[in-house]
Design an enzyme around this catalytic site. Sequence first.
Site, PDB file in Angstrom:
ATOM      1  N   LYS A  59       1.130   4.237  -2.824  1.00 36.02           N
ATOM      2  CA  LYS A  59       0.832   5.639  -2.499  1.00 36.02           C
ATOM      3  C   LYS A  59       2.041   6.542  -2.749  1.00 36.02           C
ATOM      4  O   LYS A  59       1.887   7.692  -3.157  1.00 36.02           O
ATOM      5  CB  LYS A  59       0.346   5.749  -1.049  1.00 36.02           C
ATOM      6  CG  LYS A  59      -1.003   5.061  -0.792  1.00 36.02           C
ATOM      7  CD  LYS A  59      -2.115   5.645  -1.651  1.00 36.02           C
ATOM      8  CE  LYS A  59      -3.496   5.131  -1.274  1.00 36.02           C
ATOM      9  NZ  LYS A  59      -4.553   5.710  -2.132  1.00 36.02           N
ATOM     10  N   TYR A 102       0.838  -1.214   0.000  1.00 34.91           N
ATOM     11  CA  TYR A 102       0.000   0.000   0.000  1.00 34.91           C
ATOM     12  C   TYR A 102       0.870   1.261   0.000  1.00 34.91           C
ATOM     13  O   TYR A 102       0.629   2.193  -0.778  1.00 34.91           O
ATOM     14  CB  TYR A 102      -0.901  -0.055   1.236  1.00 34.91           C
ATOM     15  CG  TYR A 102      -1.870   1.093   1.390  1.00 34.91           C
ATOM     16  CD1 TYR A 102      -3.048   1.150   0.643  1.00 34.91           C
ATOM     17  CD2 TYR A 102      -1.633   2.118   2.305  1.00 34.91           C
ATOM     18  CE1 TYR A 102      -3.951   2.193   0.811  1.00 34.91           C
ATOM     19  CE2 TYR A 102      -2.528   3.158   2.486  1.00 34.91           C
ATOM     20  CZ  TYR A 102      -3.693   3.191   1.734  1.00 34.91           C
ATOM     21  OH  TYR A 102      -4.578   4.228   1.900  1.00 34.91           O
TER      22      TYR A 102
HETATM   23  P1  NAI Z   1     -13.327   2.791   1.192  1.00 31.31           P
HETATM   24  O1  NAI Z   1     -12.872   1.386   1.126  1.00 31.31           O
HETATM   25  O2  NAI Z   1     -14.399   3.158   2.138  1.00 31.31           O
HETATM   26  O3  NAI Z   1     -13.731   3.304  -0.258  1.00 31.31           O
HETATM   27  C1  NAI Z   1     -12.963   3.016  -1.388  1.00 31.31           C
HETATM   28  C2  NAI Z   1     -13.789   3.232  -2.620  1.00 31.31           C
HETATM   29  O4  NAI Z   1     -13.031   2.825  -3.771  1.00 31.31           O
HETATM   30  C3  NAI Z   1     -15.064   2.416  -2.623  1.00 31.31           C
HETATM   31  O5  NAI Z   1     -16.104   3.186  -3.167  1.00 31.31           O
HETATM   32  C4  NAI Z   1     -14.716   1.255  -3.527  1.00 31.31           C
HETATM   33  O6  NAI Z   1     -15.827   0.680  -4.155  1.00 31.31           O
HETATM   34  C5  NAI Z   1     -13.803   1.937  -4.536  1.00 31.31           C
HETATM   35  N1  NAI Z   1     -12.950   0.992  -5.259  1.00 31.31           N
HETATM   36  C6  NAI Z   1     -12.165   0.004  -4.756  1.00 31.31           C
HETATM   37  N2  NAI Z   1     -11.568  -0.666  -5.741  1.00 31.31           N
HETATM   38  C7  NAI Z   1     -11.972  -0.093  -6.904  1.00 31.31           C
HETATM   39  C8  NAI Z   1     -11.703  -0.336  -8.271  1.00 31.31           C
HETATM   40  N3  NAI Z   1     -10.901  -1.334  -8.657  1.00 31.31           N
HETATM   41  N4  NAI Z   1     -12.283   0.455  -9.191  1.00 31.31           N
HETATM   42  C9  NAI Z   1     -13.105   1.447  -8.817  1.00 31.31           C
HETATM   43  N5  NAI Z   1     -13.418   1.723  -7.545  1.00 31.31           N
HETATM   44  C10 NAI Z   1     -12.853   0.961  -6.599  1.00 31.31           C
HETATM   45  O7  NAI Z   1     -12.005   3.641   1.473  1.00 31.31           O
HETATM   46  P2  NAI Z   1     -11.788   5.155   1.942  1.00 31.31           P
HETATM   47  O8  NAI Z   1     -11.308   5.124   3.328  1.00 31.31           O
HETATM   48  O9  NAI Z   1     -12.931   5.988   1.577  1.00 31.31           O
HETATM   49  O10 NAI Z   1     -10.521   5.525   1.019  1.00 31.31           O
HETATM   50  C11 NAI Z   1     -10.588   6.352  -0.129  1.00 31.31           C
HETATM   51  C12 NAI Z   1      -9.170   6.684  -0.582  1.00 31.31           C
HETATM   52  O11 NAI Z   1      -8.485   7.352   0.473  1.00 31.31           O
HETATM   53  C13 NAI Z   1      -8.328   5.449  -0.905  1.00 31.31           C
HETATM   54  O12 NAI Z   1      -7.491   5.731  -2.006  1.00 31.31           O
HETATM   55  C14 NAI Z   1      -7.510   5.253   0.342  1.00 31.31           C
HETATM   56  O13 NAI Z   1      -6.307   4.585   0.074  1.00 31.31           O
HETATM   57  C15 NAI Z   1      -7.273   6.697   0.754  1.00 31.31           C
HETATM   58  N6  NAI Z   1      -6.917   6.868   2.159  1.00 31.31           N
HETATM   59  C16 NAI Z   1      -7.790   6.537   3.159  1.00 31.31           C
HETATM   60  C17 NAI Z   1      -7.425   6.725   4.481  1.00 31.31           C
HETATM   61  C18 NAI Z   1      -8.332   6.408   5.620  1.00 31.31           C
HETATM   62  O14 NAI Z   1      -7.901   6.566   6.768  1.00 31.31           O
HETATM   63  N7  NAI Z   1      -9.556   5.973   5.404  1.00 31.31           N
HETATM   64  C19 NAI Z   1      -6.095   7.251   4.830  1.00 31.31           C
HETATM   65  C20 NAI Z   1      -5.274   7.564   3.711  1.00 31.31           C
HETATM   66  C21 NAI Z   1      -5.686   7.377   2.422  1.00 31.31           C
END
Ligand code: NAI
Length: 247
Positions: A161, A157
């Site tokens: 990133k 991961y």
């Molecule tokens: P989440 O798991 O709640 O949402 C991720 C979204 O991406 C979902 O809507 C999912 O359906 C979609 N997704 C996953 N694989 C996909 C694919 N192959 N094609 C299209 N859509 C896809 O995660 P969250 O927490 O909302 O994370 C959003 C972004 O923020 C991610 O890139 C994550 O790495 C990043 N992030 C999140 C953090 C956190 O603390 N939640 C911290 C740092 C970064």
Amino acid sequence: MMNQNLKDKVAVVTGSTRGIGKAIALELAQAGAKIVVTGTNEAKLKSSLEEIQATGTEAIAIKCNVADFNEAKMLIEESVKAFGRIDILVNNAGITRDNLIVRLTEEDWDSVIEVNLKGVFNCTKAVTRTMMKQRYGKIINITSVVGVSGNGGQSNYSASKAGIIGFSKSLAKELATRNINVNCIAPGFIETDMTAELGNSEALLASIPLGRTGKSTEIAKAVGFLSSPDSDYITGQVLHVDGGMVM
Ligand code: NAI
């Protein structure tokens, strides 16, 4: 009435069916942008679309797995067909497959790189020609603080990133003369489904100077800023929204 500083702009937000992506889509919608909601889950696409349309803006939903080059190309083509232009691309879709390196499988490595890093390439590559012709574009890539600091148990991961950061800085230089800004947002610990199973222990809170976890809407506000004319002189940057976790 909210500031309508994105009126008539068109925004594509990947992975916008839940969590941070959905909060971003809602924020941009409230600022007046037309929204393309995307994700892999059909049922969630429909409910998210309805939520976004309820803000009063125009929106469409397109199913897209960002890891697939041709699906990403289709996503952008369909969006341009629907709205005539794309001003804002937010590459938000991301997954985790955490494990210590001794237990990390090839599949864990490949899937995270394919969705998180290649997905950003696929969507960005697809949108670049449109933005170059417009001589206008804002590309915002959601990285993570661990892409900067590293994190044991998240080598795949963190690599994905960190890769996003190098990609974004290179494109910021490449596309600047076309008036396309490319920036990253590095969230810290945000409460979403992705982090739900991690819980928020005292040790975690102690590692955050502001003493609390973040909310999806706090990431969305930063994306709103980097999507708007208020940030026209900012490109190639990584904005941490992390309560001071990594500095
Ligand atoms: P989440 O798991 O709640 O949402 C991720 C979204 O991406 C979902 O809507 C999912 O359906 C979609 N997704 C996953 N694989 C996909 C694919 N192959 N094609 C299209 N859509 C896809 O995660 P969250 O927490 O909302 O994370 C959003 C972004 O923020 C991610 O890139 C994550 O790495 C990043 N992030 C999140 C953090 C956190 O603390 N939640 C911290 C740092 C970064």
